[in-house]
Design a protein around this motif. Structure first.
Motif, short mmCIF file in Angstrom:
data_model
loop_
_atom_site.label_atom_id
_atom_site.label_comp_id
_atom_site.label_asym_id
_atom_site.label_seq_id
_atom_site.Cartn_x
_atom_site.Cartn_y
_atom_site.Cartn_z
N ALA A 129 37.70 55.80 43.95
CA ALA A 129 36.93 54.67 44.45
C ALA A 129 37.07 53.52 43.48
CB ALA A 129 35.46 55.07 44.59
N VAL A 130 37.24 52.33 44.02
CA VAL A 130 37.42 51.14 43.19
C VAL A 130 36.62 50.00 43.79
CG1 VAL A 130 39.53 50.47 44.42
CG2 VAL A 130 39.11 49.60 42.11
N ALA A 131 35.96 49.23 42.94
CA ALA A 131 35.13 48.13 43.41
C ALA A 131 35.27 46.93 42.49
CB ALA A 131 33.66 48.55 43.47
N GLY A 132 35.27 45.74 43.09
CA GLY A 132 35.27 44.50 42.32
C GLY A 132 33.83 44.07 42.09
N LEU A 133 33.53 43.65 40.87
CA LEU A 133 32.17 43.22 40.51
C LEU A 133 32.16 41.77 40.07
CD1 LEU A 133 31.07 46.39 38.50
CD2 LEU A 133 30.66 45.89 40.91
N GLY A 134 32.96 40.95 40.70
CA GLY A 134 33.09 39.57 40.30
C GLY A 134 34.39 39.37 39.54
N LEU A 135 34.74 38.12 39.26
CA LEU A 135 36.00 37.83 38.58
C LEU A 135 36.09 38.56 37.24
CD1 LEU A 135 36.59 34.03 39.25
CD2 LEU A 135 37.99 35.95 40.02
N TYR A 136 37.23 39.25 37.05
CA TYR A 136 37.57 39.93 35.79
C TYR A 136 36.66 41.10 35.47
CZ TYR A 136 39.64 35.30 35.59
OH TYR A 136 40.30 34.14 35.91
N ASN A 137 36.00 41.65 36.48
CA ASN A 137 35.10 42.77 36.23
C ASN A 137 35.14 43.72 37.41
OD1 ASN A 137 33.18 44.21 34.72
ND2 ASN A 137 31.49 43.29 35.85
N GLY A 138 35.17 45.02 37.13
CA GLY A 138 35.21 45.99 38.21
C GLY A 138 34.92 47.38 37.70
N VAL A 139 35.03 48.37 38.61
CA VAL A 139 34.82 49.76 38.26
C VAL A 139 35.75 50.61 39.11
CG1 VAL A 139 32.93 50.02 39.94
CG2 VAL A 139 33.08 51.58 37.99
N PHE A 140 36.31 51.65 38.50
CA PHE A 140 37.23 52.54 39.19
C PHE A 140 36.94 53.97 38.76
CE2 PHE A 140 41.08 55.16 38.71
CZ PHE A 140 41.53 55.20 40.02
N GLN A 141 36.94 54.89 39.74
CA GLN A 141 36.73 56.30 39.41
C GLN A 141 37.64 57.16 40.27
OE1 GLN A 141 33.06 57.61 38.26
NE2 GLN A 141 33.89 59.61 37.83
N SER A 142 38.35 58.08 39.63
CA SER A 142 39.17 59.08 40.30
C SER A 142 38.97 60.39 39.55
CB SER A 142 40.64 58.69 40.29
OG SER A 142 41.43 59.67 40.94
#
Length: 468
Positions: free
Chosen positions: A364-377
């Motif tokens: 799962a990957v999500a954008g949290l605004g410019l230059y910020n995000g979270v990814f989990q596998s």
């Protein structure tokens, strides 16, 4: 002697439907079958990009894929399917203009997708907006921009802060992404509004469960909560919306949040127009019963000539990772199911056996605004800038057709150098407003004067003389 080729009817032009038709064009030999796709909209929407559209990072038209442009050998019908009588292999097609008609088919592929699922909460139907369509994403963006313009003309106070408050309902990926993206959007806008302050902008997310983003680990979700709080976004866990009347969102905790923008992302349900309007088997959650090979039916038996995929279908997750044993409704599954479905339909037409759908979630990957995000596998979790790169890389590659990829990447490149385009186009929702305001109109007709009767005039004069 006349011969007819099999007719394949694809119901819905979303991820699964578009990819099914697109890949059928690739796998079918010339004249092997006729493909028709029916959808009320002339395009497929790449929904993972909607939060970025709402935040002004991507041009709205670039995240939709035109059906007629990219389906060269498919008959495209812009209308609704309002009935499926599979017993006679007939579907009722209802256009917006004109009379409905009956469409015969040999193979039907139901990929009608999902719609926002809401609850009978006072004011939600009248005042909230979803995040399932490109039109909704554009409306969210324009409302934020318009409210900044309105607030800038008001003195500091409750009304100004109400216009600068956004409430998001639902703590899944869509809710978290649109909260984070619009929060970042509002923060970036402040430099253009020197009389507005950061403390006057308020972004709230309401989640009924005790955590957000169930697709990632608890530790990762807690990091997201801390990151959102650091950026000035408030998350209310174990909280429900009790009402949304008169611009006030009432929470189960007793808190009341005045706002002009409520974004509803609290779940989806299978398209009820298609599911309820047909005779295909439906499971308890309102989705079409589907086998692992994407044929409609149960593991023991199948409905000949009927297929389903995507959010409208209850497809068994053979990896064992699905909720309740079924594939979760997301783009990752819908795209891959559409690709396999095309191969399976062609295989059956050629007398071969279809293959079962098996896809282990990539993460799962999500954008949290410019230059910020979270990814989990699995146990691997990435946060911050590197996760943001993974987010854009994955979705940039997943966007169908090179033409669309080029446009989206072009938007990112231009925004890197030029910044976001922060002009509201809300008046597009009423394009005739200025014309109507200044258009000349016919003057009201003068009241008709009855014709003068000479005899009555003479009699009136005679009466006046006699009286004198």
């Amino acid at each position: 002697m006349t011969t007819t080729v099999p007719k394949i009817l694809v119901v819905g032009g979303g991820y699964a439907g578009f990819y099914t038709a697109w890949k059928l064009e690739k796998h079918l030999r010339k004249g092997e079958a006729e493909v028709t796709i029916v959808d009320p909209l002339p395009y497929m929407t790449y929904q993972p990009f909607l939060p970025e559209v709402a935040a002004g990072e991507i041009e709205a038209r670039h995240v939709v894929v035109g059906l007629r442009r990219h389906l060269k050998r498919t008959r495209v019908v812009i209308a609704k399917i309002t009935g499926i009588d599979h017993a006679t292999k007939t579907a009722t097609i209802t256009p917006e203009v004109g009379e409905p008609w009956q469409e015969q088919y040999d193979q039907i592929v139901v990929t009608a997708g999902a719609v926002s699922r809401t609850f009978p909460i006072p004011g939600i139907a009248e005042n909230a907006i979803g995040l399932k369509t490109i039109e909704e994403a554009v409306a969210i963006r324009d409302r934020i921009l318009t409210n900044f313009d309105r607030a800038a003309n008001l003195p500091p106070g409750p009304e100004r802060e109400r216009l600068l408050t956004v409430v998001v309902v639902g703590g899944g990926f869509a809710g978290i992404e649109v909260l984070a993206e619009t929060r970042a959007f509002a923060s970036a806008l402040l430099k253009s509004y020197p009389n507005l302050t950061f403390d006057e902008t308020h972004f709230h997310l309401i989640e009924a469960m005790g955590r957000i983003m169930p697709e990632v680990s608890l530790k990762t979700s807690e990091w997201v909560l801390k990151d959102l709080a650091k950026r000035g976004a408030y998350v209310h866990l174990d909280t429900q919306v009790k009402g949304a009347v008169d611009s006030n969102v009432e929470l189960s905790t007793g808190v009341v949040i005045p706002t002009d923008l409520i974004i509803w992302t609290a779940g989806v349900m299978a398209n009820p127009t298609v599911v309820r309007g047909g005779d295909l088997p439906v499971e308890e959650r309102g989705r079409i019963q589907t086998r692992a090979d994407l044929r409609v039916g149960t593991p023991e038996d199948f409905v000949e000539g009927a297929w389903a995929a995507g959010d409208v279908a209850a497809v068994p997750d053979l990896t064992g990772g699905g909720v309740g044993g079924f594939c979760v409704p997301n783009a990752q599954h819908a795209v891959r199911q559409g690709k396999l479905l095309a191969k399976n339909v062609v295989a059956v037409l050629r007398g071969e056996d279809p293959k079962e759908y098996f896809h282990k979630n990539l993460g799962a990957v999500a954008g949290l605004g410019l230059y910020n995000g979270v990814f989990q596998s699995g146990k691997l979790a990435l946060k911050g800038f590197i996760a943001w790169i993974a987010h854009r890389g994955y979705h940039g590659l997943a966007m169908p057709t090179f033409e669309r990829k080029f446009r989206v990447v072009g938007d990112w490149w231009q925004n890197f150098w030029l910044g976001r385009d922060n002009v509201s186009t809300e008046t597009l929702q009423n394009p005739r407003r200025v014309f109507e305001e200044f258009a000349a109109r016919p003057r009201p007709a003068a009241p008709e004067t009855p014709p003068i009767d000479p005899k009555s005039v003479a009699a009136e004069k005679t009466g006046k003389v006699a009286a004198s």
